[in-house]
Structure formats: structure tokens, C-alpha cells
Scaffold this active site. Structure first.
Site, PDB file in Angstrom:
ATOM      1  N   HIS A 105       0.825  -1.016  -0.044  1.00 23.11           N
ATOM      2  CA  HIS A 105       0.088   0.120  -0.090  1.00 23.11           C
ATOM      3  C   HIS A 105       0.810   1.175  -0.033  1.00 23.11           C
ATOM      4  CE1 HIS A 105       0.801   0.729   4.344  1.00 23.11           C
ATOM      5  NE2 HIS A 105       0.171  -0.461   4.636  1.00 23.11           N
TER       6      HIS A 105
ATOM      7  N   HIS B  11       4.114   1.371   2.426  1.00 25.62           N
ATOM      8  CA  HIS B  11       5.050   0.704   1.845  1.00 25.62           C
ATOM      9  C   HIS B  11       5.964   1.548   0.704  1.00 25.62           C
ATOM     10  CE1 HIS B  11       2.290  -2.409   3.262  1.00 25.62           C
ATOM     11  NE2 HIS B  11       3.380  -2.588   4.216  1.00 25.62           N
TER      12      HIS B  11
ATOM     13  N   CYS C 267       2.466 -12.041  19.542  1.00 21.86           N
ATOM     14  CA  CYS C 267       1.382 -11.309  18.694  1.00 21.86           C
ATOM     15  C   CYS C 267       1.820 -11.517  17.258  1.00 21.86           C
ATOM     16  CB  CYS C 267       1.385  -9.848  18.914  1.00 21.86           C
ATOM     17  SG  CYS C 267       0.525  -9.238  17.451  1.00 21.86           S
TER      18      CYS C 267
ATOM     19  N   CYS D 150       2.456  -8.612  15.029  1.00 17.46           N
ATOM     20  CA  CYS D 150       3.722  -7.777  15.231  1.00 17.46           C
ATOM     21  C   CYS D 150       4.968  -8.759  14.943  1.00 17.46           C
ATOM     22  CB  CYS D 150       4.085  -7.276  16.833  1.00 17.46           C
ATOM     23  SG  CYS D 150       2.719  -6.285  17.373  1.00 17.46           S
TER      24      CYS D 150
ATOM     25  N   CYS E 210      -3.190  -7.513  21.957  1.00 15.94           N
ATOM     26  CA  CYS E 210      -2.067  -6.525  21.493  1.00 15.94           C
ATOM     27  C   CYS E 210      -2.677  -4.966  21.363  1.00 15.94           C
ATOM     28  CB  CYS E 210      -1.348  -7.168  20.094  1.00 15.94           C
ATOM     29  SG  CYS E 210      -0.621  -5.942  19.139  1.00 15.94           S
TER      30      CYS E 210
ATOM     31  N   HIS F 287      -2.405  -4.135  17.378  1.00 10.90           N
ATOM     32  CA  HIS F 287      -3.525  -4.997  16.358  1.00 10.90           C
ATOM     33  C   HIS F 287      -4.865  -5.175  17.033  1.00 10.90           C
ATOM     34  CE1 HIS F 287       0.709  -5.649  14.613  1.00 10.90           C
ATOM     35  NE2 HIS F 287      -0.103  -5.378  13.515  1.00 10.90           N
TER      36      HIS F 287
ATOM     37  N   LYS G  75      -6.467   6.157  10.441  1.00  9.45           N
ATOM     38  CA  LYS G  75      -5.429   4.862  10.296  1.00  9.45           C
ATOM     39  C   LYS G  75      -5.952   4.191   9.005  1.00  9.45           C
ATOM     40  CE  LYS G  75      -2.957   1.604  13.106  1.00  9.45           C
ATOM     41  NZ  LYS G  75      -3.343   0.167  13.505  1.00  9.45           N
TER      42      LYS G  75
ATOM     43  N   LYS H 227      -6.443  -2.682   6.499  1.00  4.58           N
ATOM     44  CA  LYS H 227      -7.409  -3.319   5.531  1.00  4.58           C
ATOM     45  C   LYS H 227      -8.698  -3.372   5.839  1.00  4.58           C
ATOM     46  CE  LYS H 227      -6.380  -7.728   3.267  1.00  4.58           C
ATOM     47  NZ  LYS H 227      -5.955  -9.052   3.333  1.00  4.58           N
TER      48      LYS H 227
END
Ligand code: ME8
Length: 521
Positions: free
Chosen positions: A39, A42, A149, A152, A166, A169, A317, A320
Site C-alpha cells: 500500500h 510501503h 502477537c 507484530c 496486543c 493490532h 489510520k 485493511k
């Protein structure tokens, strides 16, 4: 000498970095997980790596630019299972890794290598490295009881959890109770702190440095570096019941991509890395675990880790589940690769958090790029056709200073917004010069003076094209071409010579063509 002192003394050798002035500039991005396609976040890091690479090439340096994929991860297995590829994880990894490599190709990223952690060259280097750390006495067996996790790919402490989940996440963590191999990370506490103090440029920006110092000083513990019977991963040398923890393996890509364990000559030529680009999410791994691992194995440390900020999408944020992840390829086909690069580097102050908004991208496209840069080119070239027979007149020696020094210092400090500001000062001054001098009117009374004005503007455009080269390479090439130059030949030129005032040759036929920034639909 006490113990602490002894450690600092013994690893002193590893800390000394060889003279790197003649070595290639070596820059890296994180190697990305392949559980999804890339995305815009990256693409951001990867584009910055490309800008840095193109900058150093422009300065005449050889560049090694490595990106790649982090595949020995539980996330990959789960992602493969989700799309019913659980019995063909390897096939899934091959496909997904190719998606990442293709994305960077489509975005014209000039990485010189693309490493996958499932490659044999990586495996060999990881084994060599493990053995070196083991020989140093820094790996021991212990029992791990705690939380893991998968999001992570990290071990969490009870105190890290929020409502048993977590905090990043918001997902359930796995309780793990098993015998693991541990790395003596705490042995390097003092050495790390000493190194960070002695090398102020090692962690940037400064705000991140304080965060890391706190972590190393007050919270860092020895870390489990193996998983018992994990589905994927590189087997621990000599104990194949265990697989090496994905981060211990992934960080080593920076070494294995340049030949560690497989090609000594290449390794000596390229290492240490000049710059690891990472997002702020993975700074502990890069600024604490990674240098400690290198110290343990007696490998020189990288020169700099730069942790940039994270950005949200229209204030939210990116995720997905929210479906707001932006596909960089789709976006670049709307506005062009260079406009996307320009926007990311101008709008988000590198190092800080920021926000991505498609509307602001369109606004900047129209104003900065279309109205300011695009119009400047268009006007200067049109007037040259009309008033100078489409040929470059003699370049006047007198000119305003082009802020190369400021530009260079901004680029080398990774202050891309500031570098673009310098370029835009020149662009705006040129537009103002046109408004003030009115060459179209002067042409009627004093054609010679009009030609002088145009020559000045044409040469200014050439200078601007050089300034924009690392950030908007296609636009730069477009400007060179329209100025009647062969872009490929220009790029071969020595930087100092090329950017000296007066490089445009009198009589060169310009080649005005389509606008650089056509109106967006
Ligand atoms: O962490 N804003 O891989 P990953 C800016 N495999 N940058 C962003 C971003 C955002 N919203 N989202 C992601 C891993 N990034 C490990 C790395 S390295 C030895 C192993 C970028 O696929 C940023 O560079 O989760 C971040 O650090 C990286 O993607 C995380 O990629």
C-alpha cells in the site's frame, strides 16, 4: 576493569567502521511481509529509498539499493491459509513476492537487488551469523513463558497488553510456553548506549533517539530468538526442531543481500550500510536488537537508521479492515509517478507523522506542479519558439545564485521538503522574472534583450531539471528533452560540471512538446 568496561573494550573493534568514502552508497528499506499487497505506506519508504539512490547516483557514486520480502513469518502461513493455499505456502510466497517486486518495477524504483528471506543465499548467511553469535557465547537455552502477537511478529510482556490483547493490532495474543534459544541482548546494554552517544547520526530523527535510549536503558531484556516446531522459518543450526525467530532472520537480509556468507568480496565492498530507512513502528528492532546482533558477531554497524513517521489517510489510520489502504499503482496511474513522489515528499515532513489526502494531492498537482513548474516550462519554451526561432540564445554570464549548497545539505540530511523548497524558490523567482521583465513586450522593442531574458530562463530551467532529478526523474528528463538535450547523455555528466551555470549551448534547437502536467480528469 569491571565487566561492563570489558564488554565495551572487547566489542570496540566491531564498532570501528572502515573508511567508507570510496565504497558504494548502500541504502535499504525494510523487507516487507507478503501477507498482503503493497500500500501507499510501503511505497513511501521505497520511494524515499529511490530518491536517496538517485541522488547519490547523480553525485557520481555507485549505489546499492536493496529492498525485498520477509517471508519466514507466521503471517505468511495464515495469509496462505486464508486463500486456501495452506498446502502450498511456497507457491503462495513466490506469487506474493513477485507482486511486490513488480510493484516496485511499475513505480520505476531503481533498487539494485530484491532479496527474499527464503532464498538460499540468505539461508547461508543466517547460518553463518548464528554460528558467529553462538561462538561468542551469546546464545543460550532458556524457557520462554509469555505472549506472542503474530501481527507484530513479536514477544510481548504482560504489561504491554491491553485487555489481554496486543495494543497495536487489537487482537488476541498467543500464550507460549516452550524451551527457546535466547540472545544475550542485555550484555550489550552499555555498549549500545555508548555507541549511540558516540555516533549522534546513528539514530534519526532525534525524537526517536530518546525513545530508544529509554528503552535500552530501562526496558530491554534478553530476547527469545527461536520458535519450537514453527511451521516456517530457517532451522537453528544443529537443532532443527527449532526455527530461527523471524526478526533475527529478517534483519540479516541487510548483510546477506550484499554477500555475507556467500560472497566475501561483495560484502567487503558494500558493507556497512550507509542508511537503513524504516518506519517508526520497527525502530526498536533496528536500533537496539540489530546493532547488538552485529556487535555479537563482530560485524561493523550501519552508519545510520532513519525512522520516518506514519501517515493516516484523510485523518484515519490506514487499515485493511477499514478498506482505506491506497494502492500506489492505481494512484500513480491517475496522477503520474512523479506527481505522487513529489506530493509524498513535499506534503509529509520526512521523519514526522503526516496525513495523506487525495484531494490535497490533486490541489498540489494543479498549483505547485501545473501552475508553477508546468507553466514556467510552457511559457519559456513557447516564447523561445516565437521570439528566438526555437533556438537557445547565448547564455548571459550574470545570474542569480542557484541555491545548490542549500539543496545539497537538505538532500543529504533527508530534508526532502526543504530541498524542494529550494527548487521552488528558483521556479518562483523565474516566474516572477517573466512577470517583471515581460519578454514578449521587450521583444517588440529590443529583440536582443528579449533573447537574453529567454536564455536566462532556459538555463534556469536546465538547473531546475537537475535539482528535481532524484525526486521527479521523469519530469527532469522531460525538461531536458524539451530543452533540446539528450536526457541519457545529460545523466552521464559529472555533477559539478553539469550544474555549473551556462551549460546550455547557444544554438541548440529546443523541442517543445506536450505540457508536463496535463489537466487531471
Ligand atoms: O515490519 N505510513 O514489514 P511490514 C508510513 N517485515 N509507512 C508505513 C505505513 C504507514 N501508514 N505502513 C507501513 C515489517 N509503512 C518487517 C520488516 S525489516 C528487517 C523487517 C512502511 O510489511 C514502514 O516503512 O509490516 C514500515 O516500517 C514498514 O512499511 C513495515 O512493513
Amino acid at each position: 576493569m569491571d565487566d561492563k568496561q570489558k564488554i565495551i573494550e572487547t566489542i570496540g573493534g566491531a564498532l570501528q567502521r572502515p573508511d567508507i568514502s570510496d565504497k558504494p552508497y548502500y541504502v535499504t528499506t525494510p523487507i516487507y511481509y507478503v501477507n498482503d499487497k503493497p500500500h501507499i505506506g510501503h511505497a513511501y519508504t521505497t520511494i524515499v529509498g529511490d530518491v536517496v539512490s538517485r541522488y547519490w547516483r547523480m553525485r557520481g557514486k555507485e549505489v546499492a539499493y536493496v529492498t525485498g520480502t520477509d517471508e519466514n513469518s507466521q503471517k505468511s502461513v495464515e495469509a496462505a491459509q486464508k486463500v486456501d493455499r495452506g498446502d502450498d505456502v511456497k507457491g503462495y510466497l513466490d506469487e506474493m513476492s513477485a507482486v511486490w517486486a513488480r510493484t516496485w518495477d511499475d513505480l520505476d524504483i531503481t533498487n539494485t537487488d530484491f532479496i527474499r528471506t527464503t532464498e538460499d543465499r540468505h539461508l547461508k548467511g543466517v547460518e553463518k551469523f548464528w554460528k558467529a553469535v553462538e561462538a561468542e557465547g551469546d546464545i543460550y537455552k532458556g524457557s520462554y513463558v509469555g505472549w506472542y502477537c503474530v501481527g507484530c511478529e513479536a514477544f510481548l510482556k504482560e504489561s504491554d497488553l491491553e485487555d489481554g490483547k496486543c495494543p497495536t493490532h487489537k487482537k488476541e495474543v498467543k500464550k507460549i510456553e516452550e524451551e527457546n534459544y535466547f540472545f544475550k541482548l542485555t550484555k550489550y546494554r552499555d555498549a549500545l548506549l555508548a555507541y549511540i552517544t558516540a555516533h549522534p547520526e546513528f539514530i534519526s530523527p532525534n525524537s526517536r533517539k530518546h525513545e530508544i535510549i529509554n528503552y535500552i536503558r530501562d526496558h530491554m531484556e534478553d530476547i527469545s530468538i527461536s520458535r519450537h516446531k514453527a511451521e516456517v522459518g530457517i532451522p537453528v543450526p544443529g537443532d532443527h526442531e527449532h526455527k530461527i525467530y523471524v526478526w533475527f532472520d529478517a534483519l540479516l537480509n541487510y548483510l546477506t543481500a550484499v554477500g555475507y556468507g556467500t560472497d566475501d568480496e561483495m560484502f567487503q565492498k558494500n558493507w556497512p550500510a550507509d542508511l537503513h530507512l524504516v518506519g517508526k513502528d520497527i525502530i526498536k528492532f533496528h536500533c537496539a536488537l540489530w546493532p547488538a546482533m552485529l556487535m555479537a558477531a563482530g560485524v561493523p554497524l550501519p552508519r545510520r537508521v532513519y525512522a520516518h513517521g506514519f501517515f493516516t489517510i484523510d485523518g484515519t489510520k490506514m487499515s485493511k479492515s477499514l478498506g482505506n489502504a491506497i494502492d500506489p499503482i492505481a494512484l500513480s496511474s491517475e496522477v503520474g509517478i512523479d506527481a505522487l513522489r513529489y506530493f509524498l515528499l513535499r506534503e509529509i515532513s520526512f521523519g514526522e507523522d503526516g496525513d495523506f489526502s487525495s484531494q490535497r494531492l490533486r490541489d498540489r498537482y494543479q498549483t505547485d506542479l501545473g501552475n508553477e513548474l508546468g507553466n514556467l516550462c510552457h511559457r519559456v519554451l513557447s516564447m523561445t519558439e516565437k521570439n528566438a526561432d526555437g533556438k537557445v540564445p547565448a547564455i548571459p554570464a550574470e545570474h542569480d545564485e542557484i541555491p545548490w549548497e542549500e539543496y545539497i545539505s537538505a538532500m543529504e540530511d533527508l530534508k526532502f521538503g526543504r530541498a524542494l523548497d529550494e527548487a521552488w524558490k528558483v521556479i518562483r523567482a523565474a516566474n516572477k522574472f517573466i512577470e517583471d521583465e515581460k519578454p514578449w513586450a521587450v521583444a517588440k522593442e529590443n529583440p536582443e534583450k528579449a533573447q537574453q531574458i529567454l536564455a536566462h530562463l532556459l538555463e534556469t530551467l536546465r538547473q531546475v531539471a537537475w535539482m528535481l532529478l532524484p525526486i521527479m526523474p521523469h519530469v527532469s528528463e522531460g525538461i531536458f528533452t524539451q530543452l533540446g538535450l539528450d536526457a541519457a547523455v545529460e545523466l552521464q555528466k559529472d555533477f559539478e560540471d553539469a550544474t555549473a551555470w551556462g551549460g546550455l549551448v547557444q544554438g541548440t534547437k529546443i523541442a517543445k512538446s506536450d505540457p508536463l502536467f496535463p489537466r487531471l480528469s
